[in-house]
Design an enzyme around this catalytic site. Sequence first.
Site, mmCIF file in Angstrom:
data_model
loop_
_atom_site.group_PDB
_atom_site.id
_atom_site.type_symbol
_atom_site.label_atom_id
_atom_site.label_comp_id
_atom_site.label_asym_id
_atom_site.label_seq_id
_atom_site.Cartn_x
_atom_site.Cartn_y
_atom_site.Cartn_z
ATOM 1 N N HIS A 16 36.429 23.798 53.289
ATOM 2 C CA HIS A 16 37.458 22.514 53.872
ATOM 3 C C HIS A 16 38.419 23.666 54.203
ATOM 4 O O HIS A 16 39.460 23.098 54.953
ATOM 5 C CB HIS A 16 37.973 21.268 53.225
ATOM 6 N N GLU B 158 27.958 18.344 55.916
ATOM 7 C CA GLU B 158 28.464 17.598 55.038
ATOM 8 C C GLU B 158 27.573 17.035 54.059
ATOM 9 O O GLU B 158 27.555 16.972 52.710
ATOM 10 C CB GLU B 158 29.244 16.176 54.944
ATOM 11 N N HIS C 253 39.505 23.291 57.390
ATOM 12 C CA HIS C 253 40.763 22.554 58.258
ATOM 13 C C HIS C 253 41.310 23.782 58.984
ATOM 14 O O HIS C 253 41.819 23.125 59.739
ATOM 15 C CB HIS C 253 41.390 22.522 56.662
ATOM 16 N N ASN D 261 35.379 19.467 48.569
ATOM 17 C CA ASN D 261 35.946 20.480 49.241
ATOM 18 C C ASN D 261 35.268 22.105 49.718
ATOM 19 O O ASN D 261 36.253 22.264 50.667
ATOM 20 C CB ASN D 261 38.141 20.410 49.469
ATOM 21 N N LYS E 94 39.212 7.880 49.085
ATOM 22 C CA LYS E 94 40.297 8.653 50.304
ATOM 23 C C LYS E 94 40.704 8.077 51.639
ATOM 24 O O LYS E 94 40.200 7.989 52.271
ATOM 25 C CB LYS E 94 39.886 10.122 50.454
ATOM 26 N N ARG F 30 51.113 -4.079 50.773
ATOM 27 C CA ARG F 30 50.643 -3.498 49.849
ATOM 28 C C ARG F 30 49.439 -3.603 49.027
ATOM 29 O O ARG F 30 49.308 -3.205 48.367
ATOM 30 C CB ARG F 30 51.975 -4.181 48.462
ATOM 31 N N HIS G 69 35.033 17.646 62.748
ATOM 32 C CA HIS G 69 35.128 18.148 61.385
ATOM 33 C C HIS G 69 34.377 18.659 60.830
ATOM 34 O O HIS G 69 34.110 19.574 60.123
ATOM 35 C CB HIS G 69 35.752 17.010 61.045
ATOM 36 N N LYS H 86 28.440 12.423 45.025
ATOM 37 C CA LYS H 86 29.216 12.799 45.577
ATOM 38 C C LYS H 86 30.262 11.446 44.693
ATOM 39 O O LYS H 86 31.483 11.029 44.246
ATOM 40 C CB LYS H 86 30.236 11.295 47.458
#
Lengths: 372, 372
Positions: B254, B191, B258, B251, B149, B127, B271, B233
């Site tokens: 994205h 990016e 994606h 995004n 993320k 955890r 990516h 960011k």
Amino acid sequence: MVMNSARPRTVAVATPGGRYDILIGSGLLQDASSWADLPASSQAVIVSNATVDALYGDDLAASLASRHRQVSRVLLPEGEAHKTWDSLNRIFDHLLAHACDRKTVLYALGGGVIGDMTGFAAATYMRGVPFVQVPTTLLAQVDSSVGGKTAINHPLGKNMIGAFYQPARVVCDLGTLASLPARELSAGLAEVIKYGPIFDMAFLDWIEDHMVALRAGDAEALAHAVQRSCEIKAEVVGQDERESGLRAILNFGHTFGHAIEAGQGYGAWLHGEAVGCGMVLAAALSAELGLVPGAFVERLTRLVQAAGLPTQAPAMPDERWLELMRVDKKAEAGAIRFVLIDPPGRASLRSAPDDQVLRVIRRHSVPVASAA
Amino acid sequence: MVMNSARPRTVAVATPGGRYDILIGSGLLQDASSWADLPASSQAVIVSNATVDALYGDDLAASLASRHRQVSRVLLPEGEAHKTWDSLNRIFDHLLAHACDRKTVLYALGGGVIGDMTGFAAATYMRGVPFVQVPTTLLAQVDSSVGGKTAINHPLGKNMIGAFYQPARVVCDLGTLASLPARELSAGLAEVIKYGPIFDMAFLDWIEDHMVALRAGDAEALAHAVQRSCEIKAEVVGQDERESGLRAILNFGHTFGHAIEAGQGYGAWLHGEAVGCGMVLAAALSAELGLVPGAFVERLTRLVQAAGLPTQAPAMPDERWLELMRVDKKAEAGAIRFVLIDPPGRASLRSAPDDQVLRVIRRHSVPVASAA
């Protein structure tokens, strides 16, 4: 089992990770007002297993119909042995196949296994969606649905993969306990008993006085047991969500208990049975170290027995015990740590010499020679 | 690629989930002071892949030796196609086999795939254990190592299973970019470019002026690109850790990107390549809706081209595009949502009519007839 009706009550839980209410009462599952003020969403998914779904799935789905446009269900295989990635992935498959977005609310309808897996799925699906616990076993109502611990098992250890993630609400419908097998009710009582030695000896007195009523399924007695257990757990968790200190006392009996569960294969012993027996061992280790009188161990042993729980551990070689306890999450740098009682009503996390630990295990387990 | 040396700099990131520093400079990986003041632990585990480990694994292990008694390594298969539960489980197997406790520090040595999986493993092992990002690609340095993320892919969608979990530190050693293939450097520049249209048109000017230096591996230019990208960011994430609003602008490109990645099979397009092309489509959709002038689309297209990135999407049937975009995490109740520019330097999350979306896709993709 005869069940009367109990007056409804609420326990508020505040943690750094969020605040939520635990509703306790009879017939809550069928009552639409149990879900009032929860996050709105077009989709809801009930996670359950076939046995519980057959009993309460339709009731819950009907009761949720006014809140969510679409209520679907995903059923997982039953039992601790299935608290695995494969089962968890069934939830993800269902959510993705139904194009569930990140506002979708998950409802965990079942015992601790369903709650732990639904909570972990909610914590990680699209990095977090809301979920509601609807625990249908005593164990889940008094323990696993409170505190935000979610997890799955790994072949090398129980609850090794998981997250701290708080539910939006917990709805404890005492009516669901009427369908609970006596063995599972007993298993739940282990976690009720636990709160006495670690936090509240007056509650231990109350449990001793009401054990017959509790095992007979008296709703008012069960309601008090659930309420007081949740209050104590909420107080402990509120002070220490991430288990850096105080929260560890909730694991009284669990170091020995987890070793029993893992050693016997998940599912052979119920979690509550292993914890019941584990509490006797942990109390005996406390006595062995001179922290509590022997009479306290005898008192706790009698109460665990009165709850219908085993007080003698299964036979396992010394090295197996130590190996299984070393992978416990409380262990640090290889040193096994136990929740010990000192004095009755208070607990703390400590290490103990291996020879004393093994002596206590030998005294409270089936002799190795007679092992199957 | 010739690399000079850049002066070291630090970007501080504050989020509700924690604060940490991003160190940017040359030779940081070999410098023991890069790890000063991190959480102490007897065990450390470096997570990497065979290619990166061969280049930097020994350096990092040596540099960590003074901080941790035991430094072990686990190597994962390379590429987005392996950002799966199976790879994640290799980390868990390693951690449990080495009896790693909950103070163990994980070091993610590699690109975004390694960072995402190591972060998710750190978020969920017992955890939550601490982890440090050591990104070795430009893409990871400017994007995936900032913001907390973490995720793995599901066959039905990219990054569908994950958690928000902050690293204890991010160490961007520009020296590692010297070994980066030109194609991956270009992917990272996608990016970098992104931060212009959504937040800072002055930065877009700077990127246009320094594109040659960036692609030539000039350390001082790369250091500024990484620093400014991380600053932007960090500012966005600091205002919205959980992506309830502002953060979604990160995004940009994205939703289309994606769909390209998933539609072509993870790994066929990098990516950054998919995002580069996706930005052209998202800008064109913004123009289609009258939010930006056509000249802005042309300017962005030229810059994406100058970075060595594709500006034309692969051929896919209309229904496939819509289906792939509908499982995007930004979608809500089945409606696809795009990050659109309005005006240049600002972005917001919006829906758009399917016919306009498809018209833009058709205009900017390989004709279906010529598809392989």
